[in-house]
Design an enzyme around this catalytic site. Structure first.
Site, PDB file in Angstrom:
ATOM      1  N   ASP A  67       0.828  -1.218   0.000  1.00  0.00           N
ATOM      2  CA  ASP A  67       0.000   0.000   0.000  1.00  0.00           C
ATOM      3  C   ASP A  67       0.859   1.264   0.000  1.00  0.00           C
ATOM      4  O   ASP A  67       2.090   1.191   0.107  1.00  0.00           O
ATOM      5  CB  ASP A  67      -0.975   0.002   1.197  1.00  0.00           C
ATOM      6  CG  ASP A  67      -0.292  -0.208   2.541  1.00  0.00           C
ATOM      7  OD1 ASP A  67       0.949  -0.163   2.600  1.00  0.00           O
ATOM      8  OD2 ASP A  67      -1.004  -0.416   3.540  1.00  0.00           O
ATOM      9  N   ASN A 136      -7.401  -0.820  14.052  1.00  0.00           N
ATOM     10  CA  ASN A 136      -8.831  -1.031  13.819  1.00  0.00           C
ATOM     11  C   ASN A 136      -9.082  -2.298  12.994  1.00  0.00           C
ATOM     12  O   ASN A 136     -10.165  -2.486  12.451  1.00  0.00           O
ATOM     13  CB  ASN A 136      -9.435   0.187  13.099  1.00  0.00           C
ATOM     14  CG  ASN A 136      -8.753   0.440  11.765  1.00  0.00           C
ATOM     15  OD1 ASN A 136      -7.813  -0.255  11.397  1.00  0.00           O
ATOM     16  ND2 ASN A 136      -9.225   1.435  11.035  1.00  0.00           N
ATOM     17  N   HIS A 138      -7.503  -3.077  10.196  1.00  0.00           N
ATOM     18  CA  HIS A 138      -7.314  -2.943   8.742  1.00  0.00           C
ATOM     19  C   HIS A 138      -6.126  -3.780   8.265  1.00  0.00           C
ATOM     20  O   HIS A 138      -5.218  -4.107   9.023  1.00  0.00           O
ATOM     21  CB  HIS A 138      -7.200  -1.476   8.299  1.00  0.00           C
ATOM     22  CG  HIS A 138      -5.905  -0.792   8.580  1.00  0.00           C
ATOM     23  ND1 HIS A 138      -5.804   0.576   8.698  1.00  0.00           N
ATOM     24  CD2 HIS A 138      -4.642  -1.253   8.753  1.00  0.00           C
ATOM     25  CE1 HIS A 138      -4.551   0.905   8.907  1.00  0.00           C
ATOM     26  NE2 HIS A 138      -3.826  -0.187   8.953  1.00  0.00           N
TER      27      HIS A 138
HETATM   28  C1  GLP Z   1      -0.433   0.945   8.416  1.00  0.00           C
HETATM   29  C2  GLP Z   1      -0.331   0.266   7.031  1.00  0.00           C
HETATM   30  C3  GLP Z   1      -0.481  -1.212   7.133  1.00  0.00           C
HETATM   31  C4  GLP Z   1       0.283  -1.698   8.332  1.00  0.00           C
HETATM   32  C5  GLP Z   1      -0.480  -1.282   9.559  1.00  0.00           C
HETATM   33  C6  GLP Z   1       0.200  -1.614  10.864  1.00  0.00           C
HETATM   34  O1  GLP Z   1      -1.343   1.987   8.394  1.00  0.00           O
HETATM   35  N1  GLP Z   1      -1.269   0.751   6.086  1.00  0.00           N
HETATM   36  O2  GLP Z   1      -0.036  -1.829   5.935  1.00  0.00           O
HETATM   37  O3  GLP Z   1       0.392  -3.099   8.293  1.00  0.00           O
HETATM   38  O4  GLP Z   1      -0.863   0.082   9.484  1.00  0.00           O
HETATM   39  O5  GLP Z   1       1.298  -0.816  11.117  1.00  0.00           O
HETATM   40  P1  GLP Z   1       2.317  -1.061  12.309  1.00  0.00           P
HETATM   41  O6  GLP Z   1       3.072  -2.284  11.953  1.00  0.00           O
HETATM   42  O7  GLP Z   1       3.176   0.165  12.354  1.00  0.00           O
HETATM   43  O8  GLP Z   1       1.506  -1.265  13.538  1.00  0.00           O
END
Ligand code: GLP
Length: 242
Positions: A67, A136, A138
């Site tokens: 992404d 959340n 995602h």
């Molecule tokens: C971000 C990205 C995701 C990522 C997630 C977790 O917003 N869009 O691809 O996996 O949130 O991030 P983190 O590993 O910093 O908790």
């Protein structure tokens, strides 16, 4: 879905690095889709170290970025492009032509989505997709309510994602939309690994595993995939009841 609980972040990351290496060793032109974020940073450090020690060849591997933040340039610290360059691309012998990262400054995000969908199809599909999980639930930028039936697409970011997302940037940035592979891409990948560590992720990990599958909690899609695995550390597992 397999659940693998490791004593700590280091051991979880070690296992994830080994899983990526295994796919590349088995198929020199493997298509791998990888995430950014804080969670996979040690995985990538170990992946780079082990791959260089073992002489793993990435020249034919196809790298797909999960992404990107729309409106943020590839050189901005905090962008997914910048992350991939710093943590992976400059340390491994990928061929530039085999790397596909979304462009946050694209004039035509829809066309880019179409291009990546076609690219994945032409390459024969994704062999391994590694994902993180947002606070959340995602995946990539597939926010609560995202269809399980969409390929790459543009999304409007959820308020929690916008708030949490500031942590990656040195200065305050305007985060509004993202460009992401879709949950259909995840379902179609041959193997999927979700990574989560730390106490902050314990509640969402519990919901991911213990709630019924629902588009309202995108991470529950992991339950629908036959070859999916959740790699978590004991802290992230600390609220599991079953
Ligand atoms: C971000 C990205 C995701 C990522 C997630 C977790 O917003 N869009 O691809 O996996 O949130 O991030 P983190 O590993 O910093 O908790």
């Amino acid at each position: 879905m397999k659940l693998k609980i490791y004593p700590d972040y280091a051991q979880m990351s070690d296992a994830a690095a080994d899983a990526i290496i295994m796919v590349v060793k088995e198929k020199s032109n493997a298509v791998i889709c990888l995430p950014t974020g804080n969670t996979p940073t040690l995985t990538y450090e170990l992946l780079v170290r082990k791959s260089n020690d073992l002489g793993i060849d990435f020249s034919k591997v196809i790298l797909i970025g999960l992404d990107e933040w729309l409106g943020i340039s590839a050189t901005t610290v905090g962008s997914c492009n910048h992350f991939f360059n710093e943590h992976l691309i400059k340390h491994l012998n990928f061929s530039r032509k085999n790397i596909y990262l979304f462009d946050g400054l694209t004039n035509d995000p829809e066309a880019d989505c179409h291009k990546i969908n076609l690219f994945i199809e032409t390459a024969g599909g994704i062999d391994l997709m590694v994902v993180g999980i947002g606070m959340n639930g995602h995946i990539g930028f597939n926010e609560p309510g995202a269809s399980f039936d969409e390929h790459a697409h543009v999304t409007r970011l959820h308020a929690i994602t916008i708030e949490v997302g500031q942590k990656y940037f040195n200065t305050e940035v305007k985060l509004e939309k993202g460009i992401t592979l879709g949950l259909r891409n995840l379902l179609e990948s041959r193997n999927v690994i979700m990574l989560a560590n730390g106490r902050a992720k314990a509640a969402i990990i519990r919901q991911t595993l213990e709630q019924e599958t629902s588009t309202l909690l995108p991470s529950t899609i992991m339950q629908l995939h036959d070859n999916s695995a959740l790699y978590i550390d004991e802290e992230a597992a600390s609220l599991l009841t079953e």
